[in-house]
Design a protein around this motif. Structure first.
Motif, PDB file in Angstrom:
ATOM      1  N   GLN A  42     -33.460  -6.133  86.577  1.00  0.00           N
ATOM      2  CA  GLN A  42     -32.163  -6.720  86.215  1.00  0.00           C
ATOM      3  C   GLN A  42     -32.233  -7.394  84.854  1.00  0.00           C
ATOM      4  OE1 GLN A  42     -28.988  -6.859  86.880  1.00  0.00           O
ATOM      5  NE2 GLN A  42     -29.422  -5.259  88.372  1.00  0.00           N
ATOM      6  N   SER A  43     -33.328  -8.122  84.622  1.00  0.00           N
ATOM      7  CA  SER A  43     -33.493  -8.797  83.341  1.00  0.00           C
ATOM      8  C   SER A  43     -33.552  -7.758  82.220  1.00  0.00           C
ATOM      9  CB  SER A  43     -34.761  -9.659  83.354  1.00  0.00           C
ATOM     10  OG  SER A  43     -34.993 -10.179  82.070  1.00  0.00           O
ATOM     11  N   LYS A  44     -34.285  -6.658  82.479  1.00  0.00           N
ATOM     12  CA  LYS A  44     -34.378  -5.591  81.468  1.00  0.00           C
ATOM     13  C   LYS A  44     -32.985  -5.033  81.153  1.00  0.00           C
ATOM     14  CE  LYS A  44     -37.488  -3.204  80.354  1.00  0.00           C
ATOM     15  NZ  LYS A  44     -38.129  -3.122  79.033  1.00  0.00           N
ATOM     16  N   LYS A  45     -32.154  -4.889  82.205  1.00  0.00           N
ATOM     17  CA  LYS A  45     -30.806  -4.341  81.996  1.00  0.00           C
ATOM     18  C   LYS A  45     -29.935  -5.299  81.185  1.00  0.00           C
ATOM     19  CE  LYS A  45     -30.149  -1.389  85.964  1.00  0.00           C
ATOM     20  NZ  LYS A  45     -29.995  -1.553  87.383  1.00  0.00           N
ATOM     21  N   GLN A  46     -30.054  -6.599  81.479  1.00  0.00           N
ATOM     22  CA  GLN A  46     -29.113  -7.564  80.903  1.00  0.00           C
ATOM     23  C   GLN A  46     -29.577  -8.197  79.591  1.00  0.00           C
ATOM     24  OE1 GLN A  46     -27.441 -10.433  83.643  1.00  0.00           O
ATOM     25  NE2 GLN A  46     -27.744  -9.095  85.403  1.00  0.00           N
ATOM     26  N   CYS A  47     -30.885  -8.044  79.273  1.00  0.00           N
ATOM     27  CA  CYS A  47     -31.417  -8.761  78.102  1.00  0.00           C
ATOM     28  C   CYS A  47     -32.193  -7.820  77.183  1.00  0.00           C
ATOM     29  CB  CYS A  47     -32.341  -9.895  78.560  1.00  0.00           C
ATOM     30  SG  CYS A  47     -31.477 -11.090  79.586  1.00  0.00           S
ATOM     31  N   ASP A  48     -32.487  -8.282  75.986  1.00  0.00           N
ATOM     32  CA  ASP A  48     -33.240  -7.460  75.029  1.00  0.00           C
ATOM     33  C   ASP A  48     -34.749  -7.597  75.229  1.00  0.00           C
ATOM     34  OD1 ASP A  48     -30.850  -6.667  73.532  1.00  0.00           O
ATOM     35  OD2 ASP A  48     -30.745  -8.799  73.034  1.00  0.00           O
ATOM     36  N   ILE A  49     -35.151  -8.797  75.628  1.00  0.00           N
ATOM     37  CA  ILE A  49     -36.586  -9.061  75.815  1.00  0.00           C
ATOM     38  C   ILE A  49     -36.758  -9.716  77.183  1.00  0.00           C
ATOM     39  CG2 ILE A  49     -38.616 -10.330  74.947  1.00  0.00           C
ATOM     40  CD1 ILE A  49     -36.382 -10.681  72.445  1.00  0.00           C
ATOM     41  N   THR A  50     -37.710  -9.213  77.965  1.00  0.00           N
ATOM     42  CA  THR A  50     -37.953  -9.818  79.281  1.00  0.00           C
ATOM     43  C   THR A  50     -39.335 -10.448  79.324  1.00  0.00           C
ATOM     44  OG1 THR A  50     -36.420  -8.411  80.478  1.00  0.00           O
ATOM     45  CG2 THR A  50     -38.271  -9.278  81.744  1.00  0.00           C
ATOM     46  N   ILE A  51     -39.338 -11.721  79.757  1.00  0.00           N
ATOM     47  CA  ILE A  51     -40.610 -12.449  79.931  1.00  0.00           C
ATOM     48  C   ILE A  51     -40.779 -12.731  81.413  1.00  0.00           C
ATOM     49  CG2 ILE A  51     -41.910 -14.552  79.386  1.00  0.00           C
ATOM     50  CD1 ILE A  51     -40.094 -14.933  76.974  1.00  0.00           C
ATOM     51  N   CYS A  52     -41.907 -12.304  81.956  1.00  0.00           N
ATOM     52  CA  CYS A  52     -42.197 -12.621  83.362  1.00  0.00           C
ATOM     53  C   CYS A  52     -43.377 -13.586  83.366  1.00  0.00           C
ATOM     54  CB  CYS A  52     -42.549 -11.331  84.099  1.00  0.00           C
ATOM     55  SG  CYS A  52     -43.012 -11.594  85.810  1.00  0.00           S
ATOM     56  N   SER A  53     -43.250 -14.702  84.076  1.00  0.00           N
ATOM     57  CA  SER A  53     -44.405 -15.598  84.181  1.00  0.00           C
ATOM     58  C   SER A  53     -45.066 -15.401  85.543  1.00  0.00           C
ATOM     59  CB  SER A  53     -43.994 -17.067  83.997  1.00  0.00           C
ATOM     60  OG  SER A  53     -43.135 -17.464  85.043  1.00  0.00           O
ATOM     61  N   ILE A  54     -46.374 -15.512  85.526  1.00  0.00           N
ATOM     62  CA  ILE A  54     -47.142 -15.485  86.779  1.00  0.00           C
ATOM     63  C   ILE A  54     -47.944 -16.773  86.802  1.00  0.00           C
ATOM     64  CG2 ILE A  54     -48.946 -14.319  88.089  1.00  0.00           C
ATOM     65  CD1 ILE A  54     -48.097 -11.690  86.815  1.00  0.00           C
ATOM     66  N   PHE A  55     -47.545 -17.677  87.664  1.00  0.00           N
ATOM     67  CA  PHE A  55     -48.214 -18.985  87.709  1.00  0.00           C
ATOM     68  C   PHE A  55     -48.028 -19.590  89.095  1.00  0.00           C
ATOM     69  CE2 PHE A  55     -47.995 -23.699  87.020  1.00  0.00           C
ATOM     70  CZ  PHE A  55     -49.342 -23.872  86.684  1.00  0.00           C
ATOM     71  N   VAL A  56     -49.128 -19.861  89.770  1.00  0.00           N
ATOM     72  CA  VAL A  56     -49.051 -20.502  91.084  1.00  0.00           C
ATOM     73  C   VAL A  56     -49.013 -22.005  90.816  1.00  0.00           C
ATOM     74  CG1 VAL A  56     -50.133 -20.754  93.339  1.00  0.00           C
ATOM     75  CG2 VAL A  56     -50.288 -18.571  92.143  1.00  0.00           C
ATOM     76  N   ASN A  57     -47.832 -22.554  90.988  1.00  0.00           N
ATOM     77  CA  ASN A  57     -47.576 -23.935  90.568  1.00  0.00           C
ATOM     78  C   ASN A  57     -48.074 -24.945  91.611  1.00  0.00           C
ATOM     79  OD1 ASN A  57     -46.425 -26.236  89.385  1.00  0.00           O
ATOM     80  ND2 ASN A  57     -44.563 -25.965  90.631  1.00  0.00           N
ATOM     81  N   PRO A  58     -49.154 -25.693  91.302  1.00  0.00           N
ATOM     82  CA  PRO A  58     -49.739 -26.557  92.343  1.00  0.00           C
ATOM     83  C   PRO A  58     -48.796 -27.647  92.837  1.00  0.00           C
ATOM     84  CG  PRO A  58     -50.711 -27.022  90.189  1.00  0.00           C
ATOM     85  CD  PRO A  58     -49.856 -25.814  90.014  1.00  0.00           C
TER      86      PRO A  58
END
Ligand code: AMP
Length: 278
Positions: A42-58
């Motif tokens: 969805q982000s790819k469809k709606q935006c020019d640049i997609t950033i995905c974060s992977i972080f297990v937030n303690p």
């Protein structure tokens, strides 16, 4: 696909984009499944640049063993994101985001945090909002994408964006389910095939309520509680009928507002949550 481990590297790279380019942000804790991937799409469809974060937030874990047992499948996650042509992955360490000994900030989200996850996972939403606020400040995306699967989180993030007086648009993405109706979740992997089949009870109950809205809410509530009592593997933690805007409980359907039904239940010790918006 660019992979950054520090906010410094990420922010430096983001400077190369113009203000006109729409940046989409998809925060995750990894162990990616089709639910996460549909959000990236969805982000790819709606935006020019997609950033995905992977972080297990303690700071959003109120249970230390839950944090210790959280799955880490980084290599497979990166492969999945590469296949979707995700532009940027941000995989920070705890030290990149938190000062030594830093705790969650205290937020006030009014009625949104009183019930459901707010009641059964104390501190969870302060931890979640702490990290989302940090990400928003680092990335300042045009749009941030969150799953409706975590409905209370989605409503709280919308409130957070308002409190921050930011222009970030918060976009809710529908829940992706197995064919059986079971909502996709990293926790499903902890269930056997037969437990997964039994876990479909959660969605069956939600659909039953949706299809029987002519019945009074207390009648539906009692019916659902009976369904769980009759299943020895399941323990119902809550079923809440709420008004979507306030997340306060309702005893009668509100015609002028959207309503939602939210369930949390344990099957053989594995905690599942799901909801339906009416
Ligand atoms: P998590 O990694 O569990 O923090 O989830 C990252 C994002 O994926 C959150 O916005 C979740 O609401 C969303 N998400 C989790 N499961 C699903 C699903 N089955 N369908 C759609 N989105 C989901």
């Amino acid at each position: 696909m660019h992979i950054f481990k520090t906010k410094k590297e990420l922010q430096k790279f983001l400077l190369s984009f113009t203000k006109e380019e729409k940046v989409g942000f998809v925060p995750t804790m990894g162990a990616l499944h089709e639910g996460h991937l549909s959000i990236v799409e969805q982000s790819k469809k709606q935006c020019d640049i997609t950033i995905c974060s992977i972080f297990v937030n303690p700071t959003q874990f109120n249970n230390a063993s839950d944090l210790d047992n959280y799955p880490n499948t980084l290599k497979a996650d990166l492969e999945k994101l590469e296949q979707l042509a995700c532009d940027i992955v941000y995989t920070p360490t705890i030290a990149d985001l938190y000062k030594n000994g830093e705790k969650a900030k205290e937020f006030d989200f009014g009625t949104l945090t009183i019930g459901m996850e707010g009641e059964f996972r104390p501190g969870h939403f302060n931890g979640m909002a702490t990290i989302v606020e940090k990400f928003f400040n680092i990335i300042n995306p045009t749009k941030a994408f969150f799953g409706q699967k975590d409905l209370q989180q989605l409503q709280i993030v919308k409130a957070l964006a308002k409190q921050m007086e930011s222009d970030i648009q918060i976009i809710g993405i529908p829940t992706i389910r197995e064919e059986s109706g079971l909502a996709k979740s990293s926790r499903n992997e902890l269930l056997s095939t037969s437990e997964k089949q039994e876990a479909t009870l959660v969605y069956k109950c939600l659909k039953y309520c949706k299809n029987n809205q002519e019945l009074a809410i207390p009648t539906l509530e009692k019916y659902i509680q009976e369904q769980f009592k009759n299943n020895t593997h399941f323990k119902l933690e809550y079923i809440d009928f709420v008004s979507l805007n306030t997340l306060l409980p309702i005893t009668k359907w509100e015609a002028k507002n959207q309503n939602a039904i939210c369930i949390a239940a344990y099957i053989e010790g594995v905690r599942l949550i799901d909801n339906i918006i009416l």
